[in-house]
Design a protein around this motif. Structure first.
Motif, PDB file in Angstrom:
ATOM      1  N   ASP A 214       0.752  -1.300  -0.262  1.00  0.00           N
ATOM      2  CA  ASP A 214       0.011  -0.081  -0.093  1.00  0.00           C
ATOM      3  C   ASP A 214       1.000   1.351   0.083  1.00  0.00           C
ATOM      4  N   ASN A 215       2.016   1.214   0.799  1.00  0.00           N
ATOM      5  CA  ASN A 215       2.972   2.369   0.646  1.00  0.00           C
ATOM      6  C   ASN A 215       3.303   2.552  -0.625  1.00  0.00           C
ATOM      7  N   ALA A 216       3.804   1.473  -1.311  1.00  0.00           N
ATOM      8  CA  ALA A 216       4.441   1.372  -2.698  1.00  0.00           C
ATOM      9  C   ALA A 216       3.474   2.218  -3.374  1.00  0.00           C
ATOM     10  N   LYS A 217       2.428   1.732  -3.347  1.00  0.00           N
ATOM     11  CA  LYS A 217       1.191   2.290  -4.251  1.00  0.00           C
ATOM     12  C   LYS A 217       1.158   3.676  -4.271  1.00  0.00           C
ATOM     13  N   LYS A 218       1.212   4.503  -3.070  1.00  0.00           N
ATOM     14  CA  LYS A 218       1.317   5.792  -2.577  1.00  0.00           C
ATOM     15  C   LYS A 218       2.594   6.529  -3.580  1.00  0.00           C
ATOM     16  N   TRP A 219       3.669   5.900  -3.308  1.00  0.00           N
ATOM     17  CA  TRP A 219       4.555   6.093  -3.992  1.00  0.00           C
ATOM     18  C   TRP A 219       4.823   6.323  -5.737  1.00  0.00           C
ATOM     19  N   LEU A 220       4.077   5.246  -5.967  1.00  0.00           N
ATOM     20  CA  LEU A 220       3.830   5.139  -7.513  1.00  0.00           C
ATOM     21  C   LEU A 220       2.724   6.372  -7.916  1.00  0.00           C
ATOM     22  N   LEU A 221       1.786   6.496  -7.266  1.00  0.00           N
ATOM     23  CA  LEU A 221       0.684   7.513  -7.774  1.00  0.00           C
ATOM     24  C   LEU A 221       1.520   8.471  -7.767  1.00  0.00           C
ATOM     25  N   SER A 222       2.127   8.934  -6.621  1.00  0.00           N
ATOM     26  CA  SER A 222       2.799  10.184  -6.690  1.00  0.00           C
ATOM     27  C   SER A 222       3.861  10.618  -7.854  1.00  0.00           C
ATOM     28  N   ALA A 223       4.413   9.427  -8.164  1.00  0.00           N
ATOM     29  CA  ALA A 223       5.433   9.553  -9.343  1.00  0.00           C
ATOM     30  C   ALA A 223       4.858   9.752 -10.709  1.00  0.00           C
ATOM     31  N   GLN A 224       3.295   9.834 -10.950  1.00  0.00           N
ATOM     32  CA  GLN A 224       2.716   9.800 -12.016  1.00  0.00           C
ATOM     33  C   GLN A 224       2.738  11.306 -12.811  1.00  0.00           C
ATOM     34  N   SER A 225       2.911  11.341 -14.111  1.00  0.00           N
ATOM     35  CA  SER A 225       3.289  12.736 -14.555  1.00  0.00           C
ATOM     36  C   SER A 225       2.284  13.628 -14.199  1.00  0.00           C
ATOM     37  N   PRO A 226       2.731  14.842 -13.980  1.00  0.00           N
ATOM     38  CA  PRO A 226       1.527  15.925 -13.636  1.00  0.00           C
ATOM     39  C   PRO A 226       0.873  16.141 -14.933  1.00  0.00           C
ATOM     40  N   ASP A 227       1.245  15.947 -16.229  1.00  0.00           N
ATOM     41  CA  ASP A 227       0.759  16.474 -17.379  1.00  0.00           C
ATOM     42  C   ASP A 227      -0.051  15.219 -18.189  1.00  0.00           C
ATOM     43  N   ALA A 228       0.014  14.234 -17.574  1.00  0.00           N
ATOM     44  CA  ALA A 228      -0.601  13.030 -18.574  1.00  0.00           C
ATOM     45  C   ALA A 228      -0.841  11.651 -17.382  1.00  0.00           C
ATOM     46  N   PRO A 229      -1.742  10.939 -17.665  1.00  0.00           N
ATOM     47  CA  PRO A 229      -2.038   9.767 -16.866  1.00  0.00           C
ATOM     48  C   PRO A 229      -1.027   8.724 -16.939  1.00  0.00           C
TER      49      PRO A 229
END
Length: 430
Positions: free
Chosen positions: A166-181
Motif C-alpha cells: 500500500d505504501n508503494a502504491k502511494k509512491w507510484l501514484l505520486s510519481a505519475q506525470s503531472p501532465d498526463a495519466p
C-alpha cells in the motif's frame, strides 16, 4: 487469429527455452543470451516464470530451484535473502531478487527449500524499500518506476505485507506525470509506454488503487501510443543507469535492463479490462504472432542475431493473456467483424456455420428494426387477399371491393410517414 495459433506460438517459445537449457557445476537455467553456456540467476528466474505465464510446469524446475536457492545471499538484515547478478560480485540487488521471488511464487512449487527462500527473498524486498516507499537497486538509491512496479508485482504474487504494498502504491501514484495519466522512468521524467504499462500492471492488481476513470484514461494513453508491430519503444529499449556497490572495495557497475514496451503494454491493457477485440489491441497481438522467429523467440533490437530470454517472456505474457481473454476453447478461431465484435468458433464446426449465423443474425436484426412496418404490411396484405377472394367468389361487388382496399392504402401511408419520422429522429439524435 486462433487459439491454436497462439498456443503454437507459446509452445515454440517454451521449446526454445527447453533447447537452450543449461545445467552442470550445480548451475541450471539460462543466461540473458541463450547461447551463453553459463546460467545466470535473473535469467533462470525469468525462464521459470515464463513457464508459469504459459500455465505449464517445466520438466526440470527442481534443478533451477536448487540452483536459485543455492545462490541466495546470506547476510545481516537488509542484505540477507536477496540475489546478486554477475556484475555485482555477490552483492544482492532488487532486479534479481524480485524476479526470483516471482518465479518461486509459482503455484504448485511447494518445495520446502523454495518456500524458505521465497520468504527470505520477500523480506529482502521489504527491507530494501526506500523511506519514500519506492524501490531502486537497493535501499538508499533513487526510487525508480520500473523497480517499484516490479517489486509490487512480486510482493502481490507471493502474498507480501499489505502495508508495504500500500505504501508503494502511494509512491507510484505520486510519481505519475503531472501532465498526463502516465509514468516515466523516474518522477518528473517524460512518460513512456513501458513505464506507464508497468505502473498500470502493478496498480490494477490492487483493489481501489485507481478509479475507473483513471484506469480508462491511462489505458487510452497507452492505446494511443501502441503501434502494432513495433515491439520496442525507442526511449525505453534499454534502461541504463549506474549503481554504486558499497563494501570494502566499493565500485560502480552499469545496469542495463532490456525492455519490450509493446507486449508489456498489451498485457497491461488486458489486465486493466480493455476489450481484447479493440482493433489496435487485436492487431498488435496478431502482429506478435507474425513476428515470432522460427526459433521461437523475437528479435532483440540491439543484438538481432542473438536469442535472448528478454525477447521471450513479455511476448508469452501478452499471448497468454489474449488466449485467456478471447478463446475459452483452445481450438477456437476469432474473426474481428468490427470494434468490440468478433465471431469465435471452433475448428471442428462446419464452415457453413459462419454464413448461417450471419444470415440468421441479419434476418433477426432486420425484423427487430422493422417490426412495426412488418406487422402493418402483414395486416394489409392479409386484408387485401381476403377482399380479393370475396370479390372473385361474388360475395362482394366491385364497389365494395374497391372500398375494402382503402384500409391497406391507409396502412401503407401510415407506415411511410412513420418510417420517415423515425429516420429524422435518429438523425437528430446522432
Amino acid at each position: 487469429m486462433s487459439g491454436k495459433s497462439i498456443s503454437d506460438a507459446i509452445d515454440r517459445a517454451l521449446d526454445c527455452l527447453r533447447v537452450n537449457f543449461r545445467s552442470g557445476n550445480n548451475e541450471a537455467g539460462w543466461y540473458h543470451f541463450l547461447d551463453d553456456p553459463t546460467p545466470g540467476i535473473t535469467a533462470s528466474a525469468v525462464g521459470l516464470f515464463t513457464f508459469r505465464l504459459a500455465g505449464q510446469e517445466f520438466e526440470r524446475s527442481d534443478e533451477i530451484i536448487r540452483y536459485l536457492v543455492s545462490q541466495q545471499v546470506d547476510g545481516p538484515s537488509g542484505a540477507g535473502g536477496g540475489w546478486a547478478v554477475r556484475t555485482t560480485n555477490g552483492f544482492p540487488i532488487i532486479e534479481a531478487t524480485a524476479w526470483v521471488v516471482r518465479a518461486l511464487s509459482t503455484p504448485g512449487l511447494g518445495r520446502l527449500e523454495a518456500v524458505k527462500a521465497l520468504q527470505s527473498g520477500a523480506n529482502f524486498l521489504v527491507n530494501n524499500q526506500n523511506t519514500d516507499f519506492g524501490w531502486a537497486s537497493y535501499a538508499g538509491q533513487p526510487s525508480r518506476v520500473f523497480h517499484t512496479a516490479l517489486c509490487m508485482l512480486a510482493l502481490q504474487e507471493c502474498g507480501g505485507p499489505a502495508v508495504v504494498i500500500d505504501n508503494a502504491k502511494k509512491w507510484l501514484l505520486s510519481a505519475q506525470s503531472p501532465d498526463a495519466p502516465a509514468w516515466g522512468a523516474l518522477p518528473g521524467t517524460a512518460p513512456t509506454l513501458l513505464h506507464t504499462s508497468m505502473a498500470l500492471l502493478a496498480l490494477t492488481g490492487l483493489d481501489g488503487a485507481l478509479s475507473v476513470n483513471t484506469v480508462k484514461k491511462t489505458a487510452d494513453w497507452i492505446l494511443e501510443r501502441l503501434t502494432p508491430g513495433t515491439h520496442a519503444e525507442r526511449s525505453s529499449t534499454v534502461e541504463e543507469f549506474d549503481v554504486p556497490v558499497p563494501g570494502d572495495h566499493p565500485f560502480v557497475f552499469q545496469n542495463i535492463l532490456p525492455h519490450f514496451a509493446g507486449p508489456i503494454a498489451v498485457t497491461a491493457l488486458l489486465a486493466a479490462g480493455v476489450d481484447p477485440l479493440q482493433p489496435k489491441l487485436f492487431t498488435a497481438v496478431s502482429q506478435i504472432l507474425r513476428d515470432q522467429q522460427k526459433t521461437g523467440t523475437w528479435e532483440l533490437p540491439r543484438s538481432p542475431l542473438r536469442e535472448s530470454i528478454w525477447a521471450i517472456w513479455p511476448f508469452v505474457s501478452a499471448l497468454a493473456r489474449m488466449r485467456e481473454a478471447v478463446f475459452p476453447v483452445a481450438a477456437g478461431e476469432a474473426q474481428l467483424l468490427y470494434p468490440g465484435c468478433a465471431l469465435v468458433q471452433t475448428h471442428t464446426s462446419a464452415r457453413k456455420l459462419t454464413t448461417a449465423l450471419l444470415m440468421r443474425n441479419f434476418l433477426l436484426s432486420w425484423v427487430a428494426r422493422h417490426k412495426i412496418a412488418l406487422a402493418l404490411w402483414i395486416i394489409g396484405v392479409s386484408y387485401s387477399i381476403g377482399a380479393l377472394v370475396l370479390y372473385l367468389t361474388g360475395a362482394v361487388d366491385r364497389t365494395e371491393f374497391l372500398i375494402g382496399l382503402i384500409l391497406p392504402a391507409v396502412l401503407l401511408v401510415f407506415q411511410l410517414v412513420w418510417g420517415a419520422r423515425v429516420k429524422r429522429r435518429d438523425g437528430s439524435d446522432s
